[in-house]
Scaffold this active site. Structure first.
Site, PDB file in Angstrom:
ATOM      1  N   HIS A 160       0.830  -1.210   0.000  1.00  0.00           N
ATOM      2  CA  HIS A 160       0.000   0.000   0.000  1.00  0.00           C
ATOM      3  C   HIS A 160       0.863   1.258   0.000  1.00  0.00           C
ATOM      4  O   HIS A 160       2.015   1.221   0.439  1.00  0.00           O
ATOM      5  CB  HIS A 160      -0.867   0.045   1.271  1.00  0.00           C
ATOM      6  CG  HIS A 160      -1.976  -0.957   1.321  1.00  0.00           C
ATOM      7  ND1 HIS A 160      -2.159  -1.803   2.389  1.00  0.00           N
ATOM      8  CD2 HIS A 160      -2.969  -1.239   0.439  1.00  0.00           C
ATOM      9  CE1 HIS A 160      -3.232  -2.563   2.167  1.00  0.00           C
ATOM     10  NE2 HIS A 160      -3.738  -2.246   0.994  1.00  0.00           N
ATOM     11  N   CYS A 247      -2.717   0.308   9.768  1.00  0.00           N
ATOM     12  CA  CYS A 247      -3.748  -0.633   9.289  1.00  0.00           C
ATOM     13  C   CYS A 247      -4.735  -1.046  10.375  1.00  0.00           C
ATOM     14  O   CYS A 247      -5.838  -1.488  10.075  1.00  0.00           O
ATOM     15  CB  CYS A 247      -3.107  -1.923   8.779  1.00  0.00           C
ATOM     16  SG  CYS A 247      -1.816  -1.706   7.598  1.00  0.00           S
TER      17      CYS A 247
HETATM   18  N1  GLY Z   1      -2.497  -9.154   4.760  1.00  0.00           N
HETATM   19  C1  GLY Z   1      -2.965  -7.858   4.533  1.00  0.00           C
HETATM   20  C2  GLY Z   1      -3.483  -7.703   3.161  1.00  0.00           C
HETATM   21  O1  GLY Z   1      -3.028  -8.412   2.284  1.00  0.00           O
HETATM   22  O2  GLY Z   1      -4.339  -6.924   2.898  1.00  0.00           O
END
Ligand code: GLY
Length: 254
Positions: A160, A247
């Site tokens: 991300h 997150c």
């Molecule tokens: N394991 C976090 C994701 O792949 O979104």
């Protein structure tokens, strides 16, 4: 007052989705302890934590950030790029609708909250393997009437945008330049991660409080050398699931 939405670590976190990391055993009890410490830190920083119940069949569901973008007057429920994560959004929407006018990213758009970095009224959005251009365009159309701009940022080599860059001060970014181009964030101040700690760019800013993972001491020292007072917490068991500090919560003011 600040609300922090979190979710208990799923007992199935060991079956999480992995893109750039190799699978390692995850100790669920340890991950839960670390998550509880993280929540305690949020409480210490003045947040009211609203913890959603565990989702036994949704391995990645602790990473609530990916399910929504929460802005001053609205919340946008995402359509996660990983199909197996799409059932994570509904329970988050149920809570958010108590606080915000709701919008939703729809097919063919995909968007993960981990790709959205807000700096003032600008949303920098990573065009990653999870967030596609139709999803980013939908976000742009939803937020424009509320006075927000969207800037598309290319991100490569990590999951991300916020794996590569996060805000650590009002206009200061902690960055891994091998995954994102600093020129995308014109006229801002940068602190580079230590090159031996590629995953070190994800810090969580809560008001004036800066939360930082315990396992990146060299980058942490760089932050401290710049005058930042850092609250360190262990999240290495959660990091095995390719998640990071930001997150694990959705934080917003009410
Ligand atoms: N394991 C976090 C994701 O792949 O979104």
């Amino acid at each position: 007052m600040r609300i922090a939405i979190t979710r208990e670590v799923s007992p199935s976190i060991g079956q999480c989705k992995l893109t750039h990391l190799s699978r390692q055993d995850i100790d669920v009890d340890l991950a839960r302890d670390q998550h509880a410490q993280y929540e305690k830190m949020l409480i210490d920083l003045g947040c009211k934590v609203r913890r959603l119940p565990e989702e036994p069949n949704l391995p990645d569901s602790v990473f609530v950030e990916d399910t929504a973008i929460v802005l001053d007057n609205l919340a946008v429920i995402t359509r996660p790029g990983a199909i197996l994560r799409r059932n994570e959004t509904q329970s988050v929407a149920e809570v958010l609708k108590e606080y915000r006018t709701m919008f939703q990213i729809i097919d063919p758009g995909t968007l993960d909250g981990g790709d959205v970095l807000q700096i003032g009224r600008t949303l920098f959005v990573g065009n990653s393997i999870r967030s596609n251009i139709p999803g980013i365009k939908q976000l742009m159309e939803i937020v424009a009437p509320y006075g927000y701009e969207v800037e598309v940022v290319k991100v490569e080599g990590c999951l991300h945008l916020k794996s590569a860059v996060t805000l650590v001060g009002e206009e200061t970014l902690l960055i891994n330049r091998s995954w994102v181009d600093a020129n995308s964030f014109e006229a801002r101040e940068f602190i580079d991660i230590d090159p031996s700690e590629p995953y070190a760019a994800n810090a969580l800013l809560v008001g004036d409080g800066l939360v930082y993972p315990a396992n990146f001491p060299k980058t942490c020292q760089r932050l401290e050398d710049k005058g930042y007072s850092v609250r360190v917490t262990d999240v290495d068991e959660l990091q095995k699931a390719e998640g990071a500090l930001t997150c694990c919560s959705l934080i917003f003011s009410i």
